[in-house]
Structure formats: C-alpha cells, structure tokens
Design an enzyme around this catalytic site. Sequence first.
Site, PDB file in Angstrom:
ATOM      1  N   ASP A 134     -16.705  28.350  15.210  1.00  0.00           N
ATOM      2  CA  ASP A 134     -15.805  29.443  15.635  1.00  0.00           C
ATOM      3  C   ASP A 134     -15.153  30.745  15.011  1.00  0.00           C
ATOM      4  OD1 ASP A 134     -15.133  30.799  18.093  1.00  0.00           O
ATOM      5  OD2 ASP A 134     -13.562  29.549  19.103  1.00  0.00           O
ATOM      6  N   GLU A 142      -0.960  20.112   9.568  1.00  0.00           N
ATOM      7  CA  GLU A 142       0.537  20.210   8.690  1.00  0.00           C
ATOM      8  C   GLU A 142       0.794  22.198   9.045  1.00  0.00           C
ATOM      9  OE1 GLU A 142      -0.425  21.117   4.437  1.00  0.00           O
ATOM     10  OE2 GLU A 142      -2.543  21.889   4.971  1.00  0.00           O
ATOM     11  N   HIS A 143       2.212  22.302   8.564  1.00  0.00           N
ATOM     12  CA  HIS A 143       2.076  23.803   9.084  1.00  0.00           C
ATOM     13  C   HIS A 143       2.344  24.598   7.612  1.00  0.00           C
ATOM     14  CE1 HIS A 143       4.503  27.503  10.378  1.00  0.00           C
ATOM     15  NE2 HIS A 143       4.792  27.081   8.910  1.00  0.00           N
ATOM     16  N   LEU A 144       1.619  25.462   7.966  1.00  0.00           N
ATOM     17  CA  LEU A 144       0.728  26.601   6.694  1.00  0.00           C
ATOM     18  C   LEU A 144       1.265  27.889   7.540  1.00  0.00           C
ATOM     19  CD1 LEU A 144      -2.558  25.314   5.722  1.00  0.00           C
ATOM     20  CD2 LEU A 144      -0.148  24.647   4.847  1.00  0.00           C
TER      21      LEU A 144
END
Length: 309
Positions: free
Chosen positions: A217, A89-91
């Site tokens: 990370d 999904e794009h946030l």
Amino acid sequence: MEALLKKELGLSQVKAAGHSGGGCISQGQSYDTDRGCLYVKVNHKAEARRMFEGELASLEAILQTGTIRAPKPMKVIDQPSGGAMLVMEHLDMRSLNRQSAKLGEQLADLHLHNQRLREKLDKESGIVGKGSGQSDVGYIDRFGFHTATCCGYIPQVNDWQEDWDVFYTRQRIQYQMDLIEKSSGDREARELWSQLQLKVPQLFSGVEVVPSLLHGDLWGGNVAELDTGPVIFDPASFYGHSEFELAIAGMFGGFGSSFYSAYHSKIPKSPGFDKRLKLYQLFHYMNHWNHFGGGYRGSSLSTMRSLLK
C-alpha cells in the site's frame, strides 16, 4: 490507555507525548515510557485485531529482509471498549524529501531480496553434499502471505498460489468485484470484468514473475524519512509482482523522478510494463470504491475499458 499499556507491556512509566496523528482508517498517539518512545495506533472497528495483526506481520517481514527501515512492531492489544491497538516504536519522521532516491534503491532491494535468496539457493544446490531440504535460505516460491493483511480495513485473500496471474485475478480483482456486486450490483463493472479477466494472462506473456515481498500500500502517505534514511510504514504485505508496488505510488503523487530513476536502475521495466501498471491500479481504484463509495466507480470502469482496447 496508560494503565492498559503498563499492564500489557510490563511498563512502569507511560505518559502521552506531543506526537499524534492518523489517517482515514486509524488514529495514533505517541507515549514516553521507561522503554523509550512508543507509537500506538488505535482502531475501534470489530475487525481491528485482524487488521493490526496483518500489519504487525508485514512490518516483521519487511524488517527481516534488512533492506529498508520500518517501525519495529511490539504487540497487538485488545481494547476493553472494543477494537484494538498496535504498539510499535516511535520514529521521529518527516515528509520524504532528500531521501527520495535512497527510497527507490532500498525499495528495489526489498523487492529483489527473495530473488537473491533464490540465486543463493541455486548456487548451494550445486555444492556436493548440500541436498534438497538442507538449505536455510528461506526462499519463497509462491505468491501470497502466511496471514491475512488489510489494504485499508478490507482483508486481502493471501492464500498461496503458484501462478501470479491466477493469484491476482482471483484473490485481488475478483474479490473486490464480489464486494462491489454485493454492495451495488453494478452491471457494467461486472460485464467489463468478465471480458477483461480473459485477457489478463496475455499481459504476462514472456514475463517471469518472481515473488517479491511487497509493502502492498505504498502511497505517498505511507513513506517518510529520518536523517539516516527513508522509512516505510502502514504496510499490507504479501509476496507478489514487484510492479504491483508502483501502481498506487503513481496514482496519488508524492514520489519524484529521483525515486523512479533509482528504483528502475536496479529493476528495469519489462515489456508491457505500462499496461500491467493499469491492471494493478485497477485493484486500488476498486478497493477505494469499496472503502469510500462510488466516487471511484468512474476510474475503475475507465481503467477496465482502457485495458480492453
């Protein structure tokens, strides 16, 4: 690209949006689709599928805890020309600022999640009729992960181990040392490590390490915020010591005092914290040495010397 996404995801509309980005390892592009805005990470290396499958598994594990926001992954897709891509999904993220303290709180909740499952399991075990094997709590009692994950493009050995110092010594530092040995045969690094590895167990004397699900990370480039709260992404997850998470966070900046105060209000520092933090930073210096070359040799060797004092 659009045709491949339509085929693999069953989409009818795919159009590149204005958002693009990337880092040292992969590049990314957002797409408007009939299922909302998606973000696609692309890497052309032969090991891209393994790298992205580890990232997908990491994101899923983090999201399952319900503690902190991360992009919801969808699928790893092979590219016809070589390499692979990860669809999620794009946030609409922006740089971490107002949500710094909340990130500290939620990261601590992520690290405490497995310990809280153990406490729940201990409580259940005292209930009459709730015998061994009847719990669905899901507590993880070892160190490792169910699949390989990559910190950068180098795979991490996540074989399950009962002892944390054994896991960290063999499957993190020794693995990096073997890569250094193969590429440069650095004698000084080998000699310092041969001395240091004998001292590693002493750094954990009197410290109980409960397996924590880690991002793996967590440097400043892998955190951001939305209006609703912080976001973490690009993980290289495994179950390890919560202190490991703070090593790279402190190496390259991006985390303010409010982050650390909020985190340590939930997970206070244990005796010997500062020296163990150096031990954990050693992994990241060596990993950077193996990724980007000898510019990180000096930091790796000086960290080992400092730990031997």
